[in-house]
Design a protein around this motif. Structure first.
Motif, PDB file in Angstrom:
ATOM      1  N   GLY A  96      19.985  20.044  11.104  1.00  0.00           N
ATOM      2  CA  GLY A  96      20.796  19.876  12.313  1.00  0.00           C
ATOM      3  C   GLY A  96      22.274  19.689  12.055  1.00  0.00           C
ATOM      4  O   GLY A  96      23.032  19.380  12.981  1.00  0.00           O
ATOM      5  N   TYR A  97      22.705  19.937  10.823  1.00  0.00           N
ATOM      6  CA  TYR A  97      24.072  19.614  10.410  1.00  0.00           C
ATOM      7  C   TYR A  97      25.144  20.313  11.243  1.00  0.00           C
ATOM      8  O   TYR A  97      26.180  19.736  11.541  1.00  0.00           O
ATOM      9  CB  TYR A  97      24.241  19.970   8.930  1.00  0.00           C
ATOM     10  CG  TYR A  97      25.595  19.651   8.357  1.00  0.00           C
ATOM     11  CD1 TYR A  97      25.971  18.331   8.125  1.00  0.00           C
ATOM     12  CD2 TYR A  97      26.489  20.665   8.040  1.00  0.00           C
ATOM     13  CE1 TYR A  97      27.221  18.031   7.595  1.00  0.00           C
ATOM     14  CE2 TYR A  97      27.730  20.377   7.507  1.00  0.00           C
ATOM     15  CZ  TYR A  97      28.091  19.058   7.280  1.00  0.00           C
ATOM     16  OH  TYR A  97      29.321  18.782   6.765  1.00  0.00           O
ATOM     17  N   LEU A  98      24.926  21.552  11.644  1.00  0.00           N
ATOM     18  CA  LEU A  98      25.967  22.334  12.318  1.00  0.00           C
ATOM     19  C   LEU A  98      25.796  22.410  13.836  1.00  0.00           C
ATOM     20  O   LEU A  98      26.587  23.074  14.509  1.00  0.00           O
ATOM     21  CB  LEU A  98      25.998  23.762  11.750  1.00  0.00           C
ATOM     22  CG  LEU A  98      26.381  23.903  10.271  1.00  0.00           C
ATOM     23  CD1 LEU A  98      26.232  25.357   9.829  1.00  0.00           C
ATOM     24  CD2 LEU A  98      27.803  23.422  10.022  1.00  0.00           C
ATOM     25  N   SER A  99      24.769  21.773  14.376  1.00  0.00           N
ATOM     26  CA  SER A  99      24.474  21.944  15.800  1.00  0.00           C
ATOM     27  C   SER A  99      24.237  20.603  16.483  1.00  0.00           C
ATOM     28  O   SER A  99      24.158  19.555  15.835  1.00  0.00           O
ATOM     29  CB  SER A  99      23.236  22.831  15.976  1.00  0.00           C
ATOM     30  OG  SER A  99      22.099  22.191  15.437  1.00  0.00           O
ATOM     31  N   ASP A 100      24.134  20.662  17.800  1.00  0.00           N
ATOM     32  CA  ASP A 100      23.832  19.470  18.603  1.00  0.00           C
ATOM     33  C   ASP A 100      22.385  19.495  19.085  1.00  0.00           C
ATOM     34  O   ASP A 100      22.055  18.964  20.137  1.00  0.00           O
ATOM     35  CB  ASP A 100      24.772  19.403  19.822  1.00  0.00           C
ATOM     36  CG  ASP A 100      26.223  19.234  19.407  1.00  0.00           C
ATOM     37  OD1 ASP A 100      26.473  18.515  18.424  1.00  0.00           O
ATOM     38  OD2 ASP A 100      27.101  19.845  20.057  1.00  0.00           O
TER      39      ASP A 100
END
Length: 222
Positions: A96-100
């Motif tokens: 989930g590092y790049l997204s919400d």
């Protein structure tokens, strides 16, 4: 749409690309093939401005890549290169590092990519246990991280090279379904992964050796 107009590239004295003319339409699944060092990865990197041609023009969405804000461009393009980065945190946080996205969405992505058992056995931060995550698992974590983001274009450099045939088919089927109607450009060596493509570009020593519909290029070059 992505256009390469008479693109040439050399590293020092080594020619990598020679007068490449190519158009990739929006929504196409497009694969680049050829031997190692033929220029496939260089073409991918040019699309997001990581590499600039020595001559010629790269156009993305009708704009010259040399004249636009590449940081803003990259907000709409997800890139999966051969270096599969895994951070010192849990696999769920890595995904989930790049997204919400929600935890439920991450759980569903892990199931789709066959990572459920890997998550259970690595519940905490990876820390010193980074080596317990295999190359194939790292590839799937990176694929999941990108697919959880919103994107208009997905660029992948041999994204399934370390997966066994059964898992590779599962992952490619999922990518194909998830990215449907969006532009996907990827490099590949294995015949099975070529079959997902709408069109194939065959590069040889930096030049276009063949180009066309996937089944036609495969038939001509068997």
């Amino acid at each position: 749409m992505v256009e390469f107009q008479q693109v040439c590239m050399a590293y020092k004295e080594k020619e990598v690309l020679n007068n490449v003319d190519l158009t990739i339409q929006d929504g196409e699944f497009f694969v680049l093939i050829g031997s190692s060092g033929c220029g496939k990865t260089t073409l991918l990197k040019m699309i997001v401005g990581l590499v600039r041609p020595n001559a010629g023009t790269v156009m993305v969405g009708g704009e010259n890549i040399a004249e636009i804000n590449c940081r803003q461009l990259r907000e709409h393009i997800r890139v999966i290169l051969q270096e599969n980065y895994v951070f010192d945190s849990s696999i769920v946080k890595n995904m989930g590092y790049l997204s919400d996205c929600s935890e439920a969405e991450i759980d569903e992505m892990c199931r789709a990519l066959g990572l459920e058992e890997v998550v259970k056995s690595n519940a905490g931060d990876l820390g010193e246990n980074l080596n317990t995550v295999s190359g194939g698992e790292r590839q799937r974590i990176n694929i999941g991280r990108s697919l959880l983001c919103s994107f208009d274009m997905l660029l992948m450099d041999e994204p399934t090279s370390e997966l066994d045939p059964k898992m590779e088919e599962t992952v490619m089927d999922f990518i194909f379904e998830t990215a449907k109607e969006r532009t996907v450009i990827y490099t590949a060596h294995k015949l099975k992964t070529l079959l997902y493509a709408d069109k194939i570009l065959y590069l040889k020593k930096g030049k276009i050796e063949d180009f066309g519909k996937a089944e036609e290029v495969i038939r001509r070059n068997r």
